[in-house]
Design a protein around this motif. Structure first.
Motif, PDB file in Angstrom:
ATOM      1  N   ARG A  22       0.895  -3.500  10.521  1.00 45.62           N
ATOM      2  CA  ARG A  22       0.867  -3.712   9.174  1.00 45.62           C
ATOM      3  C   ARG A  22      -0.656  -4.084   8.670  1.00 45.62           C
ATOM      4  O   ARG A  22      -0.951  -3.567   7.461  1.00 45.62           O
ATOM      5  CB  ARG A  22       2.085  -4.527   8.664  1.00 45.62           C
ATOM      6  CG  ARG A  22       2.415  -4.504   7.387  1.00 45.62           C
ATOM      7  CD  ARG A  22       3.391  -5.459   7.030  1.00 45.62           C
ATOM      8  NE  ARG A  22       3.941  -5.414   5.633  1.00 45.62           N
ATOM      9  CZ  ARG A  22       4.873  -4.686   5.066  1.00 45.62           C
ATOM     10  NH1 ARG A  22       5.696  -3.957   5.860  1.00 45.62           N
ATOM     11  NH2 ARG A  22       5.331  -4.791   3.849  1.00 45.62           N
ATOM     12  N   ARG A  48       9.163   6.834  11.985  1.00 41.95           N
ATOM     13  CA  ARG A  48       7.718   6.213  12.394  1.00 41.95           C
ATOM     14  C   ARG A  48       7.107   5.400  11.637  1.00 41.95           C
ATOM     15  O   ARG A  48       6.620   4.452  12.235  1.00 41.95           O
ATOM     16  CB  ARG A  48       6.877   7.445  12.806  1.00 41.95           C
ATOM     17  CG  ARG A  48       5.723   7.189  13.684  1.00 41.95           C
ATOM     18  CD  ARG A  48       5.034   8.442  14.446  1.00 41.95           C
ATOM     19  NE  ARG A  48       5.884   9.326  15.089  1.00 41.95           N
ATOM     20  CZ  ARG A  48       6.478  10.393  14.558  1.00 41.95           C
ATOM     21  NH1 ARG A  48       5.956  10.997  13.710  1.00 41.95           N
ATOM     22  NH2 ARG A  48       7.018  11.281  15.423  1.00 41.95           N
ATOM     23  N   ALA A  49       7.105   5.548  10.355  1.00 35.28           N
ATOM     24  CA  ALA A  49       6.448   4.456   9.637  1.00 35.28           C
ATOM     25  C   ALA A  49       7.189   3.178   9.544  1.00 35.28           C
ATOM     26  O   ALA A  49       6.510   2.209   9.793  1.00 35.28           O
ATOM     27  CB  ALA A  49       6.109   5.042   8.250  1.00 35.28           C
ATOM     28  N   VAL A  63       1.394   4.013   2.128  1.00 35.55           N
ATOM     29  CA  VAL A  63       3.062   3.596   2.286  1.00 35.55           C
ATOM     30  C   VAL A  63       2.998   2.062   1.537  1.00 35.55           C
ATOM     31  O   VAL A  63       4.040   1.902   0.911  1.00 35.55           O
ATOM     32  CB  VAL A  63       3.444   3.460   3.633  1.00 35.55           C
ATOM     33  CG1 VAL A  63       2.600   2.791   4.419  1.00 35.55           C
ATOM     34  CG2 VAL A  63       4.869   3.266   3.959  1.00 35.55           C
ATOM     35  N   HIS A  91       1.409  10.058  10.383  1.00 40.83           N
ATOM     36  CA  HIS A  91       2.058   9.299  11.127  1.00 40.83           C
ATOM     37  C   HIS A  91       3.607   8.885  10.371  1.00 40.83           C
ATOM     38  O   HIS A  91       3.846   7.793  10.127  1.00 40.83           O
ATOM     39  CB  HIS A  91       1.502   8.019  11.435  1.00 40.83           C
ATOM     40  CG  HIS A  91       1.782   7.476  12.791  1.00 40.83           C
ATOM     41  ND1 HIS A  91       1.949   7.987  14.120  1.00 40.83           N
ATOM     42  CD2 HIS A  91       2.480   6.200  13.190  1.00 40.83           C
ATOM     43  CE1 HIS A  91       2.265   7.424  15.145  1.00 40.83           C
ATOM     44  NE2 HIS A  91       2.648   6.117  14.607  1.00 40.83           N
ATOM     45  N   LEU A 103       5.666  -0.282  10.861  1.00 40.60           N
ATOM     46  CA  LEU A 103       5.483  -1.588  10.161  1.00 40.60           C
ATOM     47  C   LEU A 103       6.089  -2.747  10.253  1.00 40.60           C
ATOM     48  O   LEU A 103       6.001  -3.845   9.686  1.00 40.60           O
ATOM     49  CB  LEU A 103       5.794  -1.262   8.379  1.00 40.60           C
ATOM     50  CG  LEU A 103       4.975  -0.106   7.739  1.00 40.60           C
ATOM     51  CD1 LEU A 103       5.711   0.162   6.428  1.00 40.60           C
ATOM     52  CD2 LEU A 103       3.741  -0.823   7.494  1.00 40.60           C
ATOM     53  N   SER A 137       8.731   4.537   4.055  1.00 42.15           N
ATOM     54  CA  SER A 137       8.693   3.510   4.791  1.00 42.15           C
ATOM     55  C   SER A 137      10.147   2.832   5.311  1.00 42.15           C
ATOM     56  O   SER A 137      10.610   2.066   6.272  1.00 42.15           O
ATOM     57  CB  SER A 137       7.955   2.228   4.289  1.00 42.15           C
ATOM     58  OG  SER A 137       8.486   1.869   3.152  1.00 42.15           O
ATOM     59  N   LEU A 160       2.894   6.499   7.377  1.00 43.91           N
ATOM     60  CA  LEU A 160       2.412   5.401   7.351  1.00 43.91           C
ATOM     61  C   LEU A 160       0.534   5.389   6.895  1.00 43.91           C
ATOM     62  O   LEU A 160       0.354   4.450   6.363  1.00 43.91           O
ATOM     63  CB  LEU A 160       1.974   5.108   9.000  1.00 43.91           C
ATOM     64  CG  LEU A 160       1.581   3.789   9.326  1.00 43.91           C
ATOM     65  CD1 LEU A 160       2.574   2.669   8.940  1.00 43.91           C
ATOM     66  CD2 LEU A 160       1.174   3.576  10.809  1.00 43.91           C
ATOM     67  N   VAL A 211      -2.897  -1.130   8.513  1.00 47.14           N
ATOM     68  CA  VAL A 211      -2.464  -0.446   7.088  1.00 47.14           C
ATOM     69  C   VAL A 211      -3.055  -0.933   6.274  1.00 47.14           C
ATOM     70  O   VAL A 211      -3.644  -0.202   5.261  1.00 47.14           O
ATOM     71  CB  VAL A 211      -1.309  -0.115   7.368  1.00 47.14           C
ATOM     72  CG1 VAL A 211      -0.855   1.047   6.261  1.00 47.14           C
ATOM     73  CG2 VAL A 211      -0.679   0.750   8.542  1.00 47.14           C
TER      74      VAL A 211
END
Length: 333
Positions: free
Chosen positions: A254, A243-244, A227, A220, A248, A239, A223, A257
């Motif tokens: 977040r 996309r990441a 990250v 992703h 976030l 990051s 992500l 993750v």
């Protein structure tokens, strides 16, 4: 390397797929060649690209880099299952795209195949993929073009990318009516632990029609590659963009993750390798696309093949990143 059939075909491909999108824009030709050599040495045999890779005024550059690698000989071309894509407008000036140089008209399919063959320095493409659904061109026209190219020996199989489940059904039912083509044999879709909407209809449709599923962006956009740890360590994490970075911005995501990274740290597992290994447990998945920018990144991806995820850990991952379930139960009863 473990091998599996690509969907319902007799074609055997490795459980990891080499993505080449970075070749040219981020990775120079020499390093790209080293990555492809290392991939082949590791047993990866399905190489994925697209006619538009290179982007902007450099569209087609990635295919040229692969072609120059093939030209080195050593059975490189014979050992590779070559997949490329058609759809994007190939006019080099994006501000003035020329008509009929994009999408899936019979004219553009014919033109695009010939151009890709020249850039790739080969006489055939093993899996020719539609990069996006074309809502303006009827499937009878698309399959007519494919039939001709198969008869000419210029392509062997057709695949799709970014299709909805009903697009897969419509495409293969049209092929069935014609009775002259296998129809779609593979689907490339956005699918990973953090983005599981493909489980609702795309994956069930692919299984029903015998398509191999080749997920893109398995981390992703970084992500799922550790990250937050990289962010804390001040490393060059991805990051900062893409996309990441967008993901976030969502505090809830977040937090998930962070839970993901904490869980894997407890088990002594690397996040990126685990995200790839998780995809290899999913029904119908042929193998995720890995897009290394360096040989070292490829080596990290290959370690995912050695990761075993037990039922308990899979359940914990599901709790952090729950899937939507299949339709219609995903949104009805």
């Amino acid at each position: 390397m473990e091998y599996t059939q690509l969907g319902r075909t007799g074609l055997k491909v490795g459980r990891l797929v080499l993505g080449t999108m970075n070749f040219g824009p981020q990775t120079d030709e020499a390093e790209s060649h080293r990555i492809m050599d290392a991939a082949l040495d590791a047993g990866i045999n399905l190489f994925d690209t697209a006619n538009a890779y290179g982007w902007g005024a450099n569209k087609g550059r990635t295919e040229e880099i692969i072609g120059s690698w093939f030209a080195k000989g050593g059975d490189r071309r014979d050992k590779v299952v070559l997949a490329t894509k058609v759809y994007a407008n190939m006019t080099l000036d994006d501000s003035e795209p020329w008509p009929n140089h994009d999408k899936l008209s019979a004219l553009n399919i014919r033109r695009s195949v010939e151009a890709s063959l020249r850039r790739l320095g080969t006489d055939h493409i093993d899996v020719y993929q539609f990069h996006h659904v074309d809502r303006d061109t009827p499937w009878d026209e698309i399959w007519q073009a494919v039939d001709v190219l198969v008869q000419q020996g210029k392509i062997l199989y057709a695949g799709s990318s970014n299709f909805a489940g009903w697009h897969i059904a419509a495409a293969n039912e049209a092929a069935r009516r014609r009775g002259t083509t296998l129809g779609l044999v593979s689907e490339q879709c956005l699918y990973n632990l953090a983005e599981r909407r493909a489980e609702m209809e795309v994956l069930p449709a692919a299984r029903a029609y015998g398509l191999g599923v080749v997920p893109w962006s398995p981390l992703h956009g970084g992500l799922l590659g550790g990250v937050l740890r990289k962010e804390r360590e001040g490393g060059a994490a991805r990051s900062g963009s893409g996309r990441a970075a967008e993901a976030l911005q969502d505090p809830a995501l977040r937090a998930r993750v962070q839970s993901y990274e904490d869980l894997l740290e407890k088990h002594g597992l690397a996040p990126g390798e685990t995200a790839l290994a998780w995809l290899l447990t999913r029904p119908g998945v042929t193998g995720p696309i890995v897009g290394p920018r360096t040989v070292e990144q490829l080596s990290s991806a290959l370690r995912a093949l050695e990761v075993t995820l037990d039922d308990g850990l899979l359940a914990e991952l599901d709790a952090i990143f729950p899937g939507p379930g299949e339709s219609p139960e995903a949104f009805a009863w």
